[in-house]
Design a protein around this motif. Sequence first.
Motif, short mmCIF file in Angstrom:
data_model
loop_
_atom_site.label_atom_id
_atom_site.label_comp_id
_atom_site.label_asym_id
_atom_site.label_seq_id
_atom_site.Cartn_x
_atom_site.Cartn_y
_atom_site.Cartn_z
N TYR A 247 -4.28 8.57 1.62
CA TYR A 247 -4.88 7.24 1.57
C TYR A 247 -3.80 6.17 1.51
N SER A 248 -4.02 5.08 2.24
CA SER A 248 -3.04 3.99 2.25
C SER A 248 -2.90 3.36 0.87
N ASP A 249 -3.99 3.35 0.12
CA ASP A 249 -3.94 2.97 -1.29
C ASP A 249 -4.18 4.25 -2.07
N SER A 250 -3.16 4.71 -2.76
CA SER A 250 -3.24 6.02 -3.41
C SER A 250 -4.37 6.13 -4.42
N ASN A 251 -4.88 5.00 -4.89
CA ASN A 251 -5.94 5.02 -5.90
C ASN A 251 -7.31 4.66 -5.35
N ASP A 252 -7.44 4.56 -4.02
CA ASP A 252 -8.69 4.13 -3.41
C ASP A 252 -9.08 5.07 -2.28
N ALA A 253 -10.08 5.90 -2.52
CA ALA A 253 -10.53 6.87 -1.52
C ALA A 253 -11.26 6.21 -0.36
N THR A 254 -11.55 4.91 -0.45
CA THR A 254 -12.18 4.21 0.67
C THR A 254 -11.14 3.53 1.56
N SER A 255 -9.88 3.58 1.16
CA SER A 255 -8.83 2.96 1.97
C SER A 255 -8.53 3.82 3.18
N ALA A 256 -7.90 3.22 4.18
CA ALA A 256 -7.61 3.94 5.42
C ALA A 256 -6.62 5.06 5.19
N LEU A 257 -6.77 6.11 5.98
CA LEU A 257 -5.79 7.20 5.94
C LEU A 257 -4.58 6.80 6.78
N THR A 258 -3.41 7.22 6.31
CA THR A 258 -2.18 6.91 7.02
C THR A 258 -1.23 8.09 6.95
N VAL A 259 -0.30 8.16 7.87
CA VAL A 259 0.70 9.23 7.86
C VAL A 259 1.67 9.00 6.71
N MET A 260 1.81 9.98 5.85
CA MET A 260 2.73 9.89 4.74
C MET A 260 4.17 10.10 5.21
N THR A 261 5.08 9.33 4.65
CA THR A 261 6.49 9.49 5.00
C THR A 261 7.31 9.77 3.74
N GLY A 262 8.30 10.63 3.89
CA GLY A 262 9.21 10.91 2.79
C GLY A 262 10.10 9.70 2.51
N SER A 263 10.73 9.70 1.36
CA SER A 263 11.57 8.57 0.95
C SER A 263 13.05 8.93 0.95
N TYR A 264 13.44 9.74 1.92
CA TYR A 264 14.84 10.11 2.07
C TYR A 264 15.43 9.41 3.28
N GLN A 265 16.67 8.96 3.14
CA GLN A 265 17.38 8.28 4.21
C GLN A 265 18.78 8.89 4.36
N HIS A 266 19.39 8.66 5.51
CA HIS A 266 20.78 9.10 5.68
C HIS A 266 21.67 8.38 4.68
N ILE A 267 22.65 9.08 4.17
CA ILE A 267 23.60 8.46 3.25
C ILE A 267 24.31 7.30 3.95
N THR A 268 24.69 6.31 3.17
CA THR A 268 25.38 5.15 3.75
C THR A 268 26.89 5.26 3.63
N SER A 269 27.35 6.16 2.76
CA SER A 269 28.78 6.36 2.59
C SER A 269 29.10 7.84 2.85
N VAL A 270 29.80 8.08 3.94
CA VAL A 270 30.09 9.45 4.35
C VAL A 270 31.39 9.94 3.71
N SER A 271 31.31 11.10 3.08
CA SER A 271 32.48 11.67 2.42
C SER A 271 33.59 11.96 3.42
#
Length: 335
Positions: A247-271
Motif C-alpha cells: 500500500y502506498s500509505d502503509s497504514n491505509d488498506a484503501t490506498s493505492a498499491l505501489t511497487v515497493m523499493t529497497g532503501s539501498y544505494q551505491h556507496i558514494t565513497s569507493v575504497s
Amino acid sequence: MKLHAVNIKNSNRVNAIKLSTLALVVLSLVACEGGEGIADSSETTESSSQTTTDNGTGTSSSTQGVLCEYSYSEYNESESVQATSAADWSCTGTTRDLVANGIPDHEVGTFPNADNPNTISEQSVNESYTLEPIETTQATMLGGPRGMIGVVLNGIKIDAGTGGSCDDSGTDCDLGDNSGNWNIEALSQDTFSFGTDDNNAHVQPDGTYHYHGMPEGFVTLRGGNSSTMTLIGWAADGFPIYARYGYSDSNDATSALTVMTGSYQHITSVSANRPSTDIYPLGTFAQDWEYVAGSGDLDECNGRVGVTPEFPQGIYHYYATDTYPFFQRCVKGEV
C-alpha cells in the motif's frame, strides 16, 4: 586449490583475470548461490492448485490463522524437474511448521546448464517458526552459513547472498570461497554468470533449488499482480513476506498499491582497496551498497510495519523487491 572468476563480458578484461574454461564448470559446482545469468529455456508445468483459497487473518501480535493449512502436492512436468512438489504447513501450539521436499511447483530453467551443472533433487525441508513474532530494534544478519533467512510457501529456501568473493586486486575471484574482502552479488551485476533462471534461482551442488530474488513463477501461481498484495512466504523470525506490491500509505488498506523499493544505494565513497570499477562496476559486490534511510520504502531488512490483507491491524512484514537487496538479508524479529 583456488578457483577463479569466469564469464567476464568484456573480452578486453579477460587478460586481467585468471580465467579458464575448466574453472567455469568447477565454480558452478561449488558455488552456494546464483548470479545474473538467465537460462533461456524452461518446460511446461501442470497448473497448480492449493487447498487453501482464503488466507485467513491474524493480528499485530500473532500470525495464527493465516495460511495454517497451506498444503500442496502435485507433479511438476518441467523437463528439469519431473518430480512431485510437496509442501505442507501447519500451526501447532505456538509454532508454524513446514514439511516439504524442496521441489519447485512452477516452471524452471534448464538445469544442468553451462553455468550451473547441478540437477534439482528432492530435499528434506523441516522448519518451525513462531506464531507470535516479536519485532525488535536489532537487525540480525542471516543467510548462508548464518542460517536460513526464510522460506517461500512452496518449501523453497530464500538465500539472496552468495558464497563468492574477490581479493583486493580483483585478479583472484573465487565463486565458491567467501574469504576474499569483496563479496560477489548474485543479481546486481552482470560480470559473473551462475546459470540462474527466470525465477532468480539456481541449484546448489547437493541439488537444492533456491531463490536469490523475486520467485516469479511462484508469484504468478499465487495470482500476484498490481491489484493485490501477495503473501509468498515466512521469514525465520515468523513475520510474513510479500511480493513486490504494498500500500502506498502503509497504514491505509484503501490506498493505492505501489511497487515497493529497497532503501539501498551505491556507496558514494569507493575504497582505494576495492577492485577496479572499470572491471567490476559498482553493484558487483555487497560492499558497494549502503542503506540510506528514506531513499526507498523499506528499512535495512527490506521490511516495514503496516496493514496487509491478512493483517488488517498492521504487522511488521518483509518484501521481495525488484531492487537491491531483492530479499531481506537480515530479520528484525527475535530469532
